[in-house]
Enzyme design. Structure first.
Site, PDB file in Angstrom:
ATOM      1  CB  SER A 155      -9.476 -18.762  41.625  1.00  0.00           C
ATOM      2  OG  SER A 155      -9.082 -20.035  42.090  1.00  0.00           O
TER       3      SER A 155
ATOM      4  NE  ARG B 299      -9.088 -17.513  51.664  1.00  0.00           N
ATOM      5  CZ  ARG B 299      -8.923 -16.773  50.561  1.00  0.00           C
ATOM      6  NH1 ARG B 299      -7.770 -16.792  49.921  1.00  0.00           N
ATOM      7  NH2 ARG B 299      -9.897 -16.036  50.109  1.00  0.00           N
TER       8      ARG B 299
ATOM      9  CG  HIS C 198      -7.998 -20.337  46.112  1.00  0.00           C
ATOM     10  ND1 HIS C 198      -6.971 -19.597  46.646  1.00  0.00           N
ATOM     11  CD2 HIS C 198      -8.284 -19.792  44.902  1.00  0.00           C
ATOM     12  CE1 HIS C 198      -6.650 -18.626  45.806  1.00  0.00           C
ATOM     13  NE2 HIS C 198      -7.422 -18.716  44.746  1.00  0.00           N
TER      14      HIS C 198
END
Length: 210
Positions: A21, A44, A47
């Site tokens: 990812s 993050r 994500h």
């Protein structure tokens, strides 16, 4: 309420799906120009939401992140506004007082929970607010002297204004400009600091931390 899962300091094992990812994220967005901790937070958060627009929407300051990162790894308390934020922070104990809070005239349960949490932890905590703008507004009224405020409440009423007020306060903070936010992205921002090594310059990529 406290979340005490996985607080033993064991090494984090990164799943291959997460590694892939992040590889795909970086193939679509160049994050190499960000300073290390800013990069970790931006990546993050993106994500967690699969939303590349956060690269432009987030407002961070590397020096504030460095200080917050140091406080976090030195054991500073972590306070969250709702249990969904706590659920996303699986490697650190958190404080959430929403179950103990009560609403009153001019005071939401979320705001009261922030008061109760401050009475419990005092100055120097990291505050992670991902749901209620009134929680962030209440925090700004306190002399909390936070190590860091992750202020990412979501919504069409009060969210933008509360985050503007956070930035205007001069407190060390992570915020964003738009109505977007939420528990997942708030916990992701905190996790970025948790997963980053204790020496910020040691590594720049979250999935490289074993």
């Amino acid at each position: 309420m406290k979340n005490t899962a996985n607080t033993t300091g064991s090494a984090r094992v990164v799943h291959p799906i997460e590694q892939e990812s992040f590889r795909r994220l970086r193939s679509r967005l160049d994050t190499s120009h960000f300073p290390p901790l800013t990069r970790a937070v931006v990546e993050r958060v993106i994500h967690s939401a699969a939303d590349l627009d956060y690269a432009r929407d987030l407002v961070t300051d590397e020096e504030s992140l460095v200080r917050g990162h140091a406080a976090l790894h030195a054991g500073a308390p972590v306070v969250v506004d709702v249990e969904m934020v706590a659920a996303g922070i699986t490697r650190r104990e958190t404080v959430c007082r929403l179950k103990d809070a009560k609403s009153a005239a001019g005071l939401t349960r979320s705001a009261h929970a922030i008061r109760l949490a401050y009475e419990q932890v005092g100055p120097g905590a990291l505050w992670v607010i991902g749901c209620a703008p009134t929680a962030l507004e209440e925090l700004l009224l306190l002399d909390a002297r936070p190590a860091l405020v992750i202020g990412l409440p979501v919504g069409f009423v009060g969210a933008v204004e509360s985050k503007e007020a956070l930035r205007a306060s001069g407190l060390p903070a992570v915020s964003n400009v738009s109505e977007k936010g939420g528990s997942a992205v708030a916990s992701a921002a905190l996790n970025a600091l948790l997963y980053h090594p204790a020496a910020p310059a040691a590594a720049e990529r979250p999935e490289e931390i074993k």
